[in-house]
Design a protein around this motif. Structure first.
Motif, PDB file in Angstrom:
ATOM      1  N   ALA A 318       0.825  -1.204   0.000  1.00 49.54           N
ATOM      2  CA  ALA A 318       0.000   0.000   0.000  1.00 49.54           C
ATOM      3  C   ALA A 318       0.859   1.254   0.000  1.00 49.54           C
ATOM      4  CB  ALA A 318      -0.929  -0.003   1.217  1.00 49.54           C
ATOM      5  N   VAL A 319       1.957   1.227   0.749  1.00 43.42           N
ATOM      6  CA  VAL A 319       2.869   2.374   0.808  1.00 43.42           C
ATOM      7  C   VAL A 319       3.556   2.590  -0.536  1.00 43.42           C
ATOM      8  CG1 VAL A 319       4.942   3.295   1.897  1.00 43.42           C
ATOM      9  CG2 VAL A 319       3.227   2.115   3.279  1.00 43.42           C
ATOM     10  N   LYS A 320       4.035   1.511  -1.143  1.00 40.28           N
ATOM     11  CA  LYS A 320       4.704   1.633  -2.446  1.00 40.28           C
ATOM     12  C   LYS A 320       3.752   2.212  -3.494  1.00 40.28           C
ATOM     13  CE  LYS A 320       8.124  -2.088  -1.917  1.00 40.28           C
ATOM     14  NZ  LYS A 320       8.585  -3.404  -2.431  1.00 40.28           N
ATOM     15  N   VAL A 321       2.516   1.746  -3.472  1.00 42.35           N
ATOM     16  CA  VAL A 321       1.531   2.217  -4.448  1.00 42.35           C
ATOM     17  C   VAL A 321       1.240   3.702  -4.252  1.00 42.35           C
ATOM     18  CG1 VAL A 321      -0.911   2.071  -5.092  1.00 42.35           C
ATOM     19  CG2 VAL A 321       0.446  -0.016  -4.895  1.00 42.35           C
ATOM     20  N   VAL A 322       1.073   4.136  -2.996  1.00 42.84           N
ATOM     21  CA  VAL A 322       0.703   5.534  -2.766  1.00 42.84           C
ATOM     22  C   VAL A 322       1.858   6.476  -3.074  1.00 42.84           C
ATOM     23  CG1 VAL A 322       1.335   5.943  -0.339  1.00 42.84           C
ATOM     24  CG2 VAL A 322      -0.763   6.930  -1.275  1.00 42.84           C
ATOM     25  N   VAL A 323       3.085   6.036  -2.866  1.00 47.28           N
ATOM     26  CA  VAL A 323       4.229   6.871  -3.246  1.00 47.28           C
ATOM     27  C   VAL A 323       4.258   7.063  -4.759  1.00 47.28           C
ATOM     28  CG1 VAL A 323       6.756   6.978  -3.348  1.00 47.28           C
ATOM     29  CG2 VAL A 323       5.622   6.307  -1.230  1.00 47.28           C
ATOM     30  N   PHE A 324       3.966   6.000  -5.498  1.00 46.57           N
ATOM     31  CA  PHE A 324       3.881   6.086  -6.961  1.00 46.57           C
ATOM     32  C   PHE A 324       2.770   7.054  -7.381  1.00 46.57           C
ATOM     33  CE2 PHE A 324       1.789   4.418 -10.838  1.00 46.57           C
ATOM     34  CZ  PHE A 324       2.808   4.661 -11.750  1.00 46.57           C
ATOM     35  N   LEU A 325       1.608   6.934  -6.748  1.00 45.30           N
ATOM     36  CA  LEU A 325       0.494   7.837  -7.058  1.00 45.30           C
ATOM     37  C   LEU A 325       0.833   9.280  -6.684  1.00 45.30           C
ATOM     38  CD1 LEU A 325      -2.534   5.678  -5.810  1.00 45.30           C
ATOM     39  CD2 LEU A 325      -1.827   6.075  -8.175  1.00 45.30           C
ATOM     40  N   GLY A 326       1.547   9.458  -5.559  1.00 43.54           N
ATOM     41  CA  GLY A 326       1.954  10.793  -5.146  1.00 43.54           C
ATOM     42  C   GLY A 326       2.910  11.431  -6.133  1.00 43.54           C
ATOM     43  N   LEU A 327       3.827  10.636  -6.670  1.00 43.95           N
ATOM     44  CA  LEU A 327       4.762  11.141  -7.676  1.00 43.95           C
ATOM     45  C   LEU A 327       4.017  11.611  -8.925  1.00 43.95           C
ATOM     46  CD1 LEU A 327       7.633   8.488  -7.427  1.00 43.95           C
ATOM     47  CD2 LEU A 327       7.856  10.939  -6.978  1.00 43.95           C
ATOM     48  N   ILE A 328       3.073  10.813  -9.382  1.00 42.25           N
ATOM     49  CA  ILE A 328       2.294  11.184 -10.574  1.00 42.25           C
ATOM     50  C   ILE A 328       1.512  12.463 -10.314  1.00 42.25           C
ATOM     51  CG2 ILE A 328       0.365  10.506 -12.058  1.00 42.25           C
ATOM     52  CD1 ILE A 328       1.260   7.622 -11.760  1.00 42.25           C
ATOM     53  N   GLU A 329       0.866  12.526  -9.152  1.00 43.06           N
ATOM     54  CA  GLU A 329       0.070  13.720  -8.816  1.00 43.06           C
ATOM     55  C   GLU A 329       0.941  14.964  -8.724  1.00 43.06           C
ATOM     56  OE1 GLU A 329      -1.053  16.389  -5.470  1.00 43.06           O
ATOM     57  OE2 GLU A 329      -0.833  14.331  -4.729  1.00 43.06           O
ATOM     58  N   GLY A 330       2.118  14.834  -8.071  1.00 44.90           N
ATOM     59  CA  GLY A 330       3.017  15.969  -7.917  1.00 44.90           C
ATOM     60  C   GLY A 330       3.530  16.496  -9.240  1.00 44.90           C
ATOM     61  N   ILE A 331       3.892  15.571 -10.147  1.00 42.06           N
ATOM     62  CA  ILE A 331       4.390  15.974 -11.467  1.00 42.06           C
ATOM     63  C   ILE A 331       3.287  16.640 -12.280  1.00 42.06           C
ATOM     64  CG2 ILE A 331       5.263  15.105 -13.679  1.00 42.06           C
ATOM     65  CD1 ILE A 331       6.726  12.905 -12.033  1.00 42.06           C
ATOM     66  N   ALA A 332       2.107  16.036 -12.279  1.00 42.78           N
ATOM     67  CA  ALA A 332       0.982  16.572 -13.069  1.00 42.78           C
ATOM     68  C   ALA A 332       0.600  17.978 -12.604  1.00 42.78           C
ATOM     69  CB  ALA A 332      -0.215  15.635 -12.971  1.00 42.78           C
ATOM     70  N   LEU A 333       0.498  18.168 -11.294  1.00 36.14           N
ATOM     71  CA  LEU A 333       0.116  19.482 -10.779  1.00 36.14           C
ATOM     72  C   LEU A 333       1.222  20.506 -10.982  1.00 36.14           C
ATOM     73  CD1 LEU A 333      -1.743  18.500  -7.493  1.00 36.14           C
ATOM     74  CD2 LEU A 333      -2.727  19.509  -9.543  1.00 36.14           C
ATOM     75  N   GLY A 334       2.474  20.052 -10.891  1.00 41.88           N
ATOM     76  CA  GLY A 334       3.599  20.952 -11.141  1.00 41.88           C
ATOM     77  C   GLY A 334       3.592  21.480 -12.561  1.00 41.88           C
ATOM     78  N   VAL A 335       3.367  20.589 -13.508  1.00 44.82           N
ATOM     79  CA  VAL A 335       3.289  20.985 -14.924  1.00 44.82           C
ATOM     80  C   VAL A 335       2.120  21.943 -15.136  1.00 44.82           C
ATOM     81  CG1 VAL A 335       2.827  20.144 -17.273  1.00 44.82           C
ATOM     82  CG2 VAL A 335       4.424  18.901 -15.780  1.00 44.82           C
ATOM     83  N   LEU A 336       0.975  21.643 -14.489  1.00 47.94           N
ATOM     84  CA  LEU A 336      -0.208  22.498 -14.635  1.00 47.94           C
ATOM     85  C   LEU A 336       0.044  23.904 -14.092  1.00 47.94           C
ATOM     86  CD1 LEU A 336      -3.220  22.640 -15.444  1.00 47.94           C
ATOM     87  CD2 LEU A 336      -3.781  21.933 -13.116  1.00 47.94           C
ATOM     88  N   LEU A 337       0.658  23.996 -12.913  1.00 49.96           N
ATOM     89  CA  LEU A 337       0.935  25.304 -12.316  1.00 49.96           C
ATOM     90  C   LEU A 337       1.881  26.127 -13.174  1.00 49.96           C
ATOM     91  CD1 LEU A 337       1.311  24.481  -8.494  1.00 49.96           C
ATOM     92  CD2 LEU A 337      -0.512  25.791  -9.584  1.00 49.96           C
ATOM     93  N   ILE A 338       2.916  25.478 -13.705  1.00 54.47           N
ATOM     94  CA  ILE A 338       3.884  26.204 -14.544  1.00 54.47           C
ATOM     95  C   ILE A 338       3.231  26.666 -15.840  1.00 54.47           C
ATOM     96  CG2 ILE A 338       6.017  25.956 -15.886  1.00 54.47           C
ATOM     97  CD1 ILE A 338       7.037  24.111 -13.639  1.00 54.47           C
TER      98      ILE A 338
END
Length: 473
Positions: A318-338
């Motif tokens: 569960a931890v490994k999966v959520v870290v992967f999901l967190g990475l995707i979310e962080g990258i996507a939102l970062g690109v959107l903000l920029i």
């Protein structure tokens, strides 16, 4: 080997579905709760600049001294209720919730006394007398919201740890709609102004508490976990406090560090511009963080349930999966903000200077939000495991030994201005994420499952009478 690989992928896919099913409603609940303050501020903004300044200052004071404290203490239930539910100690969920309600209600008393003195405190701190007066009025009328807010934190965790997210979403959505109506009626209909905006918050929280209370009492989904009020709910409160205090510190230490940025922005050469930029960027960051917090709450539930059930490897997955999901979310939102950096400022203001300044800050803000996405899900993991003490020490070191000193250095020594504030606090969140990653991925999960069992034994056998011994005799 192929079969094992297929089975592992099936487990990963199942875990992703479970977490997305939990995170989706919890993210929406987080957004809706955050919207309550925004709705109140929107109405107050139409009353005048003085009222808006006073209410904003009162809300900031209330967040630092009350709401963050209750939110953090309530988060201890993510460990206690989550692990008890996983270990099928269903009756203990109700006991834990009652203990939390008693403790949080008692904590509300000193908070109320503090809020009643907001005007005097701000005046003592040399704030503008007129703004302090408005802040004092708003703070006093916000006092009735303290107890329902604390009770609501307990109910949310009680239901969240049982995967009962639909009632949370429905009750919060209904309460948000009611808040919109009540706020308008009290502010403009009856002409109560700033007092009506504050009191409408209390009404909304009480409505939410009552809706969830009725659901918990009458829903068949809660028959095993809620058996009514019990004397055990006021026994052994120190057991809850032992986890609630570090849990509160874990939340507050991070929250307070960002409030220090606002104070420092007022010391810069162009305080009006710097404070406006920081206010908008903090609002943006808080809004985006709702997503990470939702995912963190989801993994907290998954990890605590699996550890309570003694399934160490499932918790690790569960931890490994959520870290992967967190990475995707962080990258996507970062690109959107920029990509929106030249336009986002117009959502908050029409001042070209502020919009241009915010545009230059956006890349740093995107990096900060990326780190928040990682630490948000890892903080959820920490709550699920019961690592609140470790989390508090991590946040103390990351933000107060690194983040804030870096912010001061970049801003006032190297003269980076408002950018320096965000660069410094981003260093803190980066260190926080690295430390939590190291702790998480060097963890012995079998040992964590054992600790969860021991915690459940400590909290159950010390309070609940056994019925097996007389039967055996």
């Amino acid at each position: 080997m192929g079969l094992d690989g297929d089975q592992k992928w099936e487990e990963v896919i199942r875990e992703i579905k479970k977490q997305m099913g939990l995170a989706g409603p919890l993210v929406l609940v987080s957004f809706l709760q955050y919207s309550l303050q925004l709705i109140s501020i929107m109405f107050i903004g139409h009353l005048g600049e003085l009222q808006l300044s006073g209410a904003s200052m009162a809300l900031s004071f209330a967040g630092v001294t009350g709401f963050s404290l209750l939110l953090g203490m309530g988060s201890a239930l993510e460990t206690l209720c989550g692990q008890s539910y996983g270990g099928k100690q269903y009756e203990m969920l109700g006991i834990h919730m009652q203990r939390a309600m008693v403790v949080l209600s008692l904590i509300c008393i000193p908070i109320a006394l503090l809020w009643a003195s907001i005007e005097q405190i701000l005046t003592f701190l040399k704030q503008d007398p007129l703004i302090s007066e408005q802040a004092g009025i708003y703070g006093k009328w916000l006092i009735p919201s303290i107890i329902p807010y604390g009770l609501l934190q307990c109910q949310l965790r009680f239901l969240q740890t049982q995967h009962l997210t639909s009632p949370l979403l429905i009750s919060t959505a209904a309460s948000s709609f009611i808040h919109l109506l009540v706020c308008w009626v009290l502010v403009f209909g009856f002409g109560f102004g700033i007092k009506g905006a504050a009191f409408s918050t209390a009404i909304t929280y009480w409505v939410n508490v009552i809706i969830l209370g009725l659901y918990i009492k009458f829903s068949p989904h809660c028959q095993k976990t809620w058996t009514g009020f019990s004397i055990h709910g006021i026994n052994n409160l120190l057991t809850f406090l032992a986890l609630a205090v570090p849990s509160s510190l874990m939340v507050c230490l991070e929250f307070w560090s960002y409030e220090f940025l606002v104070l420092m922005s007022g010391l810069l050469p162009n305080p009006e511009l710097e404070t406006s930029m920081l206010s908008i960027s903090l609002s943006t960051s808080s809004l985006v963080y709702r997503i990470a917090y939702g995912f963190g709450s989801a993994v907290s539930t998954r990890v605590s349930n699996e550890l309570g059930a003694g399934k160490a490897m499932a918790a690790k997955l569960a931890v490994k999966v959520v870290v992967f999901l967190g990475l995707i979310e962080g990258i996507a939102l970062g690109v959107l903000l920029i990509s929106l950096r030249n336009k986002w400022g117009f959502v908050y203001t029409n001042e070209p200077q502020v919009v241009r300044y915010l545009s230059s800050i956006m890349p740093i803000l995107a990096i900060s939000n990326f780190m928040d996405a990682i630490q948000g899900v890892l903080s959820g993991t920490a709550r699920g495991c019961g690592w609140q003490k470790i989390g508090a020490w991590v946040n103390l070191g990351a933000y107060y030994l690194v983040g804030l000193p870096c912010a001061i250095t970049f801003t006032f020594v190297l003269h980076f201005g408002g950018k320096g504030l965000w660069m410094g606090i981003t260093c803190g969140s980066c260190l926080q994420s690295i430390l939590l990653l190291l702790i998480t991925f060097t963890t012995n999960w079998e040992e964590q499952a054992t600790k969860a069992k021991e915690r459940m034994m400590d909290t159950s056998t010390s309070t609940l009478p056994t019925i097996t011994t007389p039967l055996l005799q």
